[in-house]
Design an enzyme around this catalytic site. Sequence first.
Site, PDB file in Angstrom:
ATOM      1  N   TYR A  57       0.857  -1.183   0.000  1.00 29.74           N
ATOM      2  CA  TYR A  57       0.000   0.000   0.000  1.00 29.74           C
ATOM      3  C   TYR A  57       0.895   1.236   0.000  1.00 29.74           C
ATOM      4  CZ  TYR A  57      -3.922  -3.028   1.312  1.00 29.74           C
ATOM      5  OH  TYR A  57      -4.889  -4.004   1.345  1.00 29.74           O
ATOM      6  N   GLY A  58       1.375   1.580  -1.166  1.00 27.45           N
ATOM      7  CA  GLY A  58       2.297   2.694  -1.286  1.00 27.45           C
ATOM      8  C   GLY A  58       3.568   2.259  -1.974  1.00 27.45           C
TER       9      GLY A  58
END
Length: 327
Positions: A57-58
Amino acid sequence: MGKPAPTTLAGKPIGPVGYGMMGLTIPWAPVDYPVAAKLMKTALEQGANMWNGGIHYGTPEKNSLHLLKYYFEKYPEDADKVVLSIKGAYGMKTGPDGSPEAIRASVGEAYKVLGGVKTIDVFECARVDPNHSIESQVQTLAGLVKEGKIGGVGLSEAGANTIRKAHAIHPIAAVEIELSLFTPDPLQNGTVDACHELGIVIVAYSPVGRGFLSGELKKLDDLAENDFRRMLPRFKPEVFDQNIKLVEGVEQIAKRKGVATAQVAIGWVCNQGAIPIPGSKNEERVILNSKPASLTDGELADIQMILDTFPVGGERYGGAHEKLLNG
């Protein structure tokens, strides 16, 4: 009536609703860490102490783990209050890698980034890798539990047979699945039944149907042109109006109860004996999502009639990503 929601995970108490951090750190919707930390603090104050994040996530330099480190350095007193589940062994472009080397590298990276500010209570491979047996994947994670690197073993998007095979190798603490009024499939394919039978906590992501049930979407133009959801099959023009009919049905129940549509949607997930993990960039929404509606038998029957009357159009992800679901 539905199944009672679990009250513990990895030996720690949890509230009826958790908090998902995907909406805070993904590349297409970044939120500054001070703003995100405030939302996380609000969620915890509302009793949402089961937090779910992912290494993917990122970016490698700025993802859920970096945000978590920022938060727990700012609020070290909260570390013992939060039950943390982290997903890894997955690349947004490369997909899952369930090899022992990749799983260990992923846990090692998470462990390194957190830097001791918070333990990893549950670690789960973000998808079941079809190229490596589930037995091998769980054995690797079980070894990491024994070494004290993680507190428990989780699964993500695993089907009933996989869950049973995995649990036979090592107790599974939690199974994360998409479960909502837009995705009730786990109730029909044996996944929920397997988890309840084995005493495994169900963690339900996207409990408001990726925003469909937030009450904020009425027409496709309500989505910004660069909103990633426009790439998902269920938000395509040819099925969007069909899917809104389900939303309108749930809205009527919410109006009768005097609650928000999202609260009915999240309450329905809780009624299935799952821990929903909504995420938001809005503090008022975080508070609202933490208060699921209590539904009567009659209201649950009305919701089932809506589901039967207005089938959802479109796959969840489509393409190669769809093939990795229910592994």
